[in-house]
Enzyme design. Structure first.
Site, PDB file in Angstrom:
ATOM      1  CE  LYS A 271      -3.774  -2.601   2.133  1.00  0.00           C
ATOM      2  NZ  LYS A 271      -4.790  -2.689   3.208  1.00  0.00           N
TER       3      LYS A 271
ATOM      4  CG  ASN B 299      -3.808  -3.480   6.634  1.00  0.00           C
ATOM      5  OD1 ASN B 299      -3.681  -2.982   5.511  1.00  0.00           O
ATOM      6  ND2 ASN B 299      -4.665  -4.450   6.887  1.00  0.00           N
TER       7      ASN B 299
ATOM      8  CG  HIS C 220      -4.564  -7.183  -0.971  1.00  0.00           C
ATOM      9  ND1 HIS C 220      -5.805  -7.440  -0.432  1.00  0.00           N
ATOM     10  CD2 HIS C 220      -4.401  -8.057  -1.989  1.00  0.00           C
ATOM     11  CE1 HIS C 220      -6.374  -8.427  -1.127  1.00  0.00           C
ATOM     12  NE2 HIS C 220      -5.546  -8.813  -2.075  1.00  0.00           N
TER      13      HIS C 220
ATOM     14  CE1 TYR D 143      -8.550  -4.449  -0.310  1.00  0.00           C
ATOM     15  CE2 TYR D 143      -8.067  -2.404  -1.460  1.00  0.00           C
ATOM     16  CZ  TYR D 143      -7.672  -3.434  -0.629  1.00  0.00           C
ATOM     17  OH  TYR D 143      -6.394  -3.462  -0.109  1.00  0.00           O
TER      18      TYR D 143
ATOM     19  CD  GLU E 139      -7.285 -10.506  -4.507  1.00  0.00           C
ATOM     20  OE1 GLU E 139      -6.143 -10.788  -4.094  1.00  0.00           O
ATOM     21  OE2 GLU E 139      -8.257 -10.359  -3.744  1.00  0.00           O
TER      22      GLU E 139
END
Ligand code: UDP
Ligand code: MG
Length: 150
Positions: A11, A114, A117, A51, A128
């Site tokens: 991220k 966080n 992913h 998502y 994905e």
């Protein structure tokens, strides 16, 4: 023994903090290998598709704003039981609950930010990987004796 491919995405905070190398190194040391790797800014629509399972959750727009707010590193990681192994190396979703020694346990404090992913099942991994990479961008190659790893 099951050789698998999984999707992982660092991220934007990882780029801001300049810890890309440290994070990727954890997967390499484990004996997994990078099968595809790209730095990019992802369009909002692609992020929302990625998502989609969370689209009705209260955190959805904050999550999409964060992940589209800067560059991310998209990856395919391959190796023995790569899907569950990568999830374990990442740790629990909430950094406060993630065990020390895991990526989220060691680097994160806030759930939206966080760090990483990772696909949660073979179905998610296939979906994905297809969403973020063309077939020819995912590369199988030998890296020597990996039988003692993982
Ligand atoms: N997330 C959040 N608030 C929550 C739960 C999740 O901001 O209460 C974010 C978090 O960044 C997480 C992502 O939404 O990584 C996707 O959530 P999921 O439950 O799929 O967790 P993951 O598979 O990433 O562990
Ligand atoms: Mg998830």
């Amino acid at each position: 023994m099951a050789n698998e491919k999984t999707y992982a995405m660092l991220k934007p905070g990882v780029l801001e903090r300049k810890i890309v190398g440290e994070i990727i190194s954890r997967f390499e040391k484990k004996g997994l290998r990078i099968a595809a790797l790209k730095l990019r800014k992802i369009p909002r629509e692609l992020c929302e598709q990625h998502y989609a399972e969370h689209k009705d959750k209260p955190f959805f727009s904050e999550l999409v704003n964060y992940v589209t707010g800067g560059p991310v590193v998209t990856m395919v990681i391959s190796g023995e039981e790569a899907i569950s192994t990568v999830r374990k190396i990442c740790g629990a979703t909430k950094p406060a609950e993630a065990a020390p020694g895991t990526i989220r346990g060691d680097y994160g404090a806030v759930v939206t930010k966080n760090v990483i992913h990772a696909s949660d099942s073979p179905e998610s991994a296939a979906r994905e990987i297809k969403l973020f990479f063309e077939t020819e961008e995912v590369i199988d190659y030998p890296t020597g004796d990996e039988t003692y790893l993982v």
